[in-house]
Write a protein that holds these residues in place. Structure first.
Motif, PDB file in Angstrom:
ATOM      1  N   ARG A   1       0.834  -1.200   0.000  1.00 49.45           N
ATOM      2  CA  ARG A   1       0.000   0.000   0.000  1.00 49.45           C
ATOM      3  C   ARG A   1       0.876   1.260   0.000  1.00 49.45           C
ATOM      4  NH1 ARG A   1      -5.025   2.000   0.630  1.00 49.45           N
ATOM      5  NH2 ARG A   1      -5.099   4.007   1.676  1.00 49.45           N
TER       6      ARG A   1
ATOM      7  N   CYS B   1       0.025   5.298  -1.057  1.00 46.83           N
ATOM      8  CA  CYS B   1      -1.199   5.506  -0.272  1.00 46.83           C
ATOM      9  C   CYS B   1      -0.849   5.607   1.205  1.00 46.83           C
ATOM     10  CB  CYS B   1      -2.161   4.347  -0.467  1.00 46.83           C
ATOM     11  SG  CYS B   1      -2.594   4.074  -2.182  1.00 46.83           S
ATOM     12  N   LYS B   2      -1.577   6.454   1.896  1.00 40.49           N
ATOM     13  CA  LYS B   2      -1.381   6.589   3.341  1.00 40.49           C
ATOM     14  C   LYS B   2      -1.841   5.300   4.022  1.00 40.49           C
ATOM     15  CE  LYS B   2      -0.888  11.362   4.062  1.00 40.49           C
ATOM     16  NZ  LYS B   2       0.405  11.257   3.345  1.00 40.49           N
TER      17      LYS B   2
ATOM     18  N   ASP C   1      -3.767   2.585   6.030  1.00 39.81           N
ATOM     19  CA  ASP C   1      -5.201   2.461   6.288  1.00 39.81           C
ATOM     20  C   ASP C   1      -5.447   1.072   6.885  1.00 39.81           C
ATOM     21  OD1 ASP C   1      -7.917   2.334   6.333  1.00 39.81           O
ATOM     22  OD2 ASP C   1      -8.218   3.052   4.283  1.00 39.81           O
TER      23      ASP C   1
ATOM     24  N   TYR D   1      -4.014  -1.241  -2.418  1.00 41.05           N
ATOM     25  CA  TYR D   1      -4.066   0.166  -2.838  1.00 41.05           C
ATOM     26  C   TYR D   1      -5.235   0.412  -3.785  1.00 41.05           C
ATOM     27  CZ  TYR D   1      -1.131  -2.107  -6.375  1.00 41.05           C
ATOM     28  OH  TYR D   1      -0.628  -2.976  -7.308  1.00 41.05           O
TER      29      TYR D   1
ATOM     30  N   GLU E   1       5.376   8.329   0.493  1.00 43.16           N
ATOM     31  CA  GLU E   1       4.900   7.113   1.169  1.00 43.16           C
ATOM     32  C   GLU E   1       5.750   5.917   0.751  1.00 43.16           C
ATOM     33  OE1 GLU E   1       2.723   6.629   3.535  1.00 43.16           O
ATOM     34  OE2 GLU E   1       2.213   8.746   3.656  1.00 43.16           O
TER      35      GLU E   1
END
Lengths: 308, 253
Positions: free
Chosen positions: A103, A108-109, A111, A151, B4
């Motif tokens: 992810r 993507c942050k 989660d 993701y 990220e």
């Protein structure tokens, strides 16, 4: 609507001189399930690898949601998920970490709630802290899928998702594909199992020797190329086919108990009624009749065989 | 910039260090302590001072460099070689990340590990010998630049290596002679003129000399030359890495 994946004149040749893809053109519509069938070495994995960015193409273009895969790779790769054919996983990581890693890698942050849901959907949640090398083959396959879903891709490539997977897991996979389709994910799967393509795909593409032989709606394909077979069980066995039945090209089987007639189901006249009356004129008593449609497998073998 | 992704790669690599704490931290500390016991305490007490510094203290910067080089090359190469070996590299290649982000993630983690181990060695050394750091800023600069350049160098080896033998070639066969002959345990002024000249072709000499200068203000070559050498090496490594990613050398077939 513009296709979500558009492949134009895609070629790939290796330094060794081997040409894996010879000018492939393919459009994949948003939300569909496309099955790519082809024998080993046909170019399926090469094509997928190019779209995902693992292999550099020799020529041609690929766009995903309107973006070029080479110049706009960030946009295309962010929405593409890939479940590779080989069970390649970091042996010493835990399930949870490897999925969270995927992810993050896609920008993507974190989660945790989403990852928890994905793992639960794939019956992996109770194994979340297990180190990957302790998992069975089927479980690893699920982990690879969880990684690709982590993701939330719009386009998902499943490269032989059910190779070496037991029947119950295969059924689970099919259900998962259905759920993803309902969520609007476009799915491209390659498979050896024709049954699989028949079961879940909307369209079927056949690829061999680096060329797309055809891409068609599954139903249309089956109807177009489908041949039917009628099997007549005789009450009394016969030793030879009577001359009067010669024009029908029958084959005799089961020690004279069975006659097999092949016909084209899409033809104007199937010849069934005339065959039946011819049978009774010959004095043959019929005990049972059954017909069956040729499967996608037969169609496939016919196509790939013709290409040789 | 995909921050990220950088974070993910970096922490993934750092997690590997935690799992292999014994091998990545404890073992270099023990090895270096042995050097200090043998060369510093046992033999060192019978040796003359070198340019006004006790022998044990003289070798400390060289030993830290030896460990730093080995750690950085080892971590940098293994970090990228292992995914190549297991096949998990597919994920990196198909992710929306650029070369810069991949390098920052992997090389950053390898350099961090090298610096952690290097710092521990420095602390260990100070238990055995008297260490003074006259130019702390320069010392940190040499420390960090060396860690980054050699992690990058390791990263390149990891991409180039096609098996474990090639992977170990540099840390096992090439780095030790360069470090030992690069003035880690002696000043090259102790050598006959011919070997002094030969030593000047050894890049490690410049690293050790510059690093030692930041401790005791004694050097075999000018610290400016040392710094320029390290920067040049970093630049060469960066260029080669950029070329690797541009051409997909050994990564994409």
């Amino acid at each position: 609507m513009a296709p979500i994946v558009s492949i134009r004149n895609l070629t790939k040749s290796y330094a060794s001189g081997f040409t894996a893809l010879k000018g492939v053109d393919l459009d994949i519509e948003e939300g569909e399930i496309l099955a790519l069938l082809g024998p080993n070495g046909a170019g399926k994995t090469t094509m997928i690898s190019i779209v995902c960015g693992i292999v550099t193409p020799s020529g041609g273009t690929v766009t995903v949601a309107g973006n070029d895969i080479l110049t706009d790779f960030r946009k295309t790769r962010a929405i593409i998920g890939l479940v590779p054919q080989e069970l390649t996983l970091d042996a010493f990581e835990t399930v949870w970490n490897t999925v969270a890693f995927s992810r993050g890698l896609h920008g993507c942050k974190p989660d945790p709630a989403l990852i928890e849901r994905i793992l639960k959907d794939l019956s992996l949640y109770d194994k979340k802290d297990t180190v990957l090398r302790h998992l069975s083959g089927g479980m690893r396959r699920r982990v690879l899928i969880a990684k690709a879903l982590s993701y939330e891709p719009k386009v998902l490539f499943l490269d032989e998702p059910t190779a070496g997977v037991d029947v119950s897991l295969r059924k689970d996979m099919w259900q998962l594909v259905e759920r993803l389709r309902a969520a609007g994910v476009t799915i491209i799967l390659t498979t050896h199992y024709i049954e699989e393509a028949e079961e879940i795909a909307d369209r079927i593409g056949v690829i061999n020797h680096g060329e797309i032989l055809l891409v068609e709606e599954k139903k249309a394909l089956m109807a177009k190329l489908g041949r039917k077979q009628m099997t007549v069980e005789l009450a009394e066995p016969i030793t030879a086919i009577p001359d009067a039945l010669a024009p029908y090209g029958l084959t005799l089987g089961e020690e004279g108990h069975r006659l097999v007639y092949e016909f084209d189901s899409s033809g104007e006249r199937t010849g069934i009624s005339s065959l039946l009356s011819a049978l009774s004129q010959c004095g043959l008593r019929v005990r049972d009749i059954s017909t069956e449609q040729s499967s996608l497998e037969d169609i496939f073998v016919e196509l790939v065989g013709a290409g040789k | 910039m995909n921050f990220e992704a950088i974070k993910s790669i970096y922490f993934f690599e750092m997690a590997r260090t935690r799992r292999t704490l014994l091998q990545s931290v404890v073992s270099p500390v023990i090895t270096t302590s042995l050097y200090f016991i043998v060369f510093g305490a046992a033999i060192g007490s019978r040796m003359q001072e070198v340019q006004g510094v006790s022998y044990g203290a003289f070798i400390a910067p060289g030993l830290i460099m030896l460990t730093l080089l080995n750690q950085c090359i080892g971590n940098g190469s293994f970090g990228i070689y292992f995914p190549k070996f297991t096949g998990t590299i597919y994920e990196i290649l198909s992710a929306p990340v650029s070369m810069i982000e991949i390098v920052i993630g992997y090389v950053g983690a390898a350099a961090t590990k090298g610096l952690i181990v290097g710092t521990i060695i420095l602390l260990t050394a100070s238990l055995f010998v008297d260490i003074s750091i006259k130019h702390p800023l320069m010392m940190v600069l040499f420390f960090v630049l060396t860690a980054v350049s050699f992690s990058l160098f390791g990263f390149m080896i990891g991409i180039w290596a096609k098996d474990f033998e090639q992977l170990n070639l540099f840390p096992m066969l090439i780095v030790p002679p360069l470090v030992f002959l690069g003035g880690s345990f002696y000043s090259i002024h102790m050598l006959p003129p011919f070997w002094q000249t030969v030593s000047h072709f050894n890049p490690v000499l410049y690293l050790v000399s510059g690093f030692r200068w930041s401790f005791y203000e004694i050097a075999d070559v000018s610290p400016v030359v040392s710094l320029v050498t390290v920067l040049c090496f970093l630049l060469v490594c960066l260029s080669i890495t950029a070329w690797i990613f541009k051409t997909g050398y050994k990564l994409k077939n």
